[in-house]
Motif scaffolding. Structure first.
Motif, PDB file in Angstrom:
ATOM      1  N   GLU A 145       0.834  -1.205   0.000  1.00  0.00           N
ATOM      2  CA  GLU A 145       0.000   0.000   0.000  1.00  0.00           C
ATOM      3  C   GLU A 145       0.873   1.262   0.000  1.00  0.00           C
ATOM      4  O   GLU A 145       0.595   2.222  -0.731  1.00  0.00           O
ATOM      5  N   ARG A 146       1.945   1.257   0.785  1.00  0.00           N
ATOM      6  CA  ARG A 146       2.884   2.396   0.792  1.00  0.00           C
ATOM      7  C   ARG A 146       3.576   2.538  -0.562  1.00  0.00           C
ATOM      8  O   ARG A 146       3.779   3.650  -1.060  1.00  0.00           O
ATOM      9  N   GLU A 147       3.908   1.414  -1.160  1.00  0.00           N
ATOM     10  CA  GLU A 147       4.528   1.428  -2.488  1.00  0.00           C
ATOM     11  C   GLU A 147       3.561   2.027  -3.515  1.00  0.00           C
ATOM     12  O   GLU A 147       3.943   2.845  -4.352  1.00  0.00           O
ATOM     13  N   THR A 148       2.305   1.649  -3.422  1.00  0.00           N
ATOM     14  CA  THR A 148       1.267   2.189  -4.310  1.00  0.00           C
ATOM     15  C   THR A 148       1.145   3.698  -4.128  1.00  0.00           C
ATOM     16  O   THR A 148       1.080   4.444  -5.113  1.00  0.00           O
ATOM     17  N   LEU A 171       1.576   0.029 -10.898  1.00  0.00           N
ATOM     18  CA  LEU A 171       0.324   0.170 -10.142  1.00  0.00           C
ATOM     19  C   LEU A 171      -0.681  -0.929 -10.483  1.00  0.00           C
ATOM     20  O   LEU A 171      -1.403  -1.402  -9.598  1.00  0.00           O
ATOM     21  N   VAL A 172      -0.720  -1.328 -11.729  1.00  0.00           N
ATOM     22  CA  VAL A 172      -1.622  -2.420 -12.112  1.00  0.00           C
ATOM     23  C   VAL A 172      -1.249  -3.683 -11.336  1.00  0.00           C
ATOM     24  O   VAL A 172      -2.110  -4.358 -10.765  1.00  0.00           O
ATOM     25  N   ARG A 173       0.023  -4.004 -11.294  1.00  0.00           N
ATOM     26  CA  ARG A 173       0.486  -5.195 -10.582  1.00  0.00           C
ATOM     27  C   ARG A 173       0.254  -5.074  -9.074  1.00  0.00           C
ATOM     28  O   ARG A 173      -0.185  -6.024  -8.423  1.00  0.00           O
ATOM     29  N   LEU A 174       0.549  -3.898  -8.529  1.00  0.00           N
ATOM     30  CA  LEU A 174       0.382  -3.707  -7.085  1.00  0.00           C
ATOM     31  C   LEU A 174      -1.083  -3.766  -6.660  1.00  0.00           C
ATOM     32  O   LEU A 174      -1.400  -4.350  -5.624  1.00  0.00           O
TER      33      LEU A 174
END
Length: 189
Positions: A145-148, A171-174
């Motif tokens: 979530e932080r990465e997103t 973002l699609v992968r995350l």
């Protein structure tokens, strides 16, 4: 006498022409100075944006690497099918994101961090069974979530097409990973 008047008229015309040239010259110098200021301001803004892009990219790389390390730990510690499956998917997806980020960093000549914070791995290593699984899923969810959030921020601050493309791909992968983790948390793993 007539000759003297013509010379004086010529001197006046010359003075008027010289004054006009001086005024135009001053205007051009002022415009060049304004353009110089504009160029410096633009360059300064772009440099600040480049620095911010590099910082965010480094943060994303750190978060991504933490997810990979935790997923590898989960493969070693967990015996449940769902946790092993999601861990394998996380490793695959995050290695792909890592590949995107490394390629972009190389293209943009950005040095990425080489050492990573493994405090989450150390903390979770001491846990077992359902306690480990719950802590693992919650920690990985938080990191993803932080990465997103970092990637969404990057897509807002940049005008660079390469950064925009990478953020969309990642973002699609995350988002897929976040949904899978949510589903796994809601069920009895």
């Amino acid at each position: 006498m007539r000759f003297k008047i013509n010379i004086q008229k010529s001197k006046v015309k010359l003075v008027v022409v010289m004054a006009g040239v001086s005024i135009v010259s001053c205007d051009l110098k002022q415009e060049k100075n304004n353009m110089f200021l504009y160029t410096n301001e633009t360059t300064s803004t772009r440099v600040k944006t480049n620095i911010e892009e590099a910082k965010v990219l480094s943060d994303v790389v750190r978060l991504n690497e933490n997810v990979i390390q935790l997923a590898e730990l989960a493969l070693k510690k967990s015996e449940t099918y769902k946790v092993r499956k999601i861990s394998t998917e996380l490793i695959t997806e995050h290695l792909k994101i890592k590949e995107y980020l490394n390629h972009l960093a190389e293209k943009k000549i950005i040095l990425l961090p080489g050492n990573f914070d493994n405090s989450d791995v150390v903390k979770l290593s001491g846990l077992d069974g359902d306690v480990f699984v719950k802590a693992y899923l919650n920690t990985v969810f938080d990191l993803a979530e932080r990465e997103t959030n970092q990637l969404e921020y990057l897509s807002k601050i940049t005008n660079d097409v390469d950064f925009k493309v990478i953020t969309v791909k990642a973002l699609v992968r995350l988002n897929y990973n976040l949904n899978q983790i949510k589903k796994t948390i809601k069920t009895d793993y």
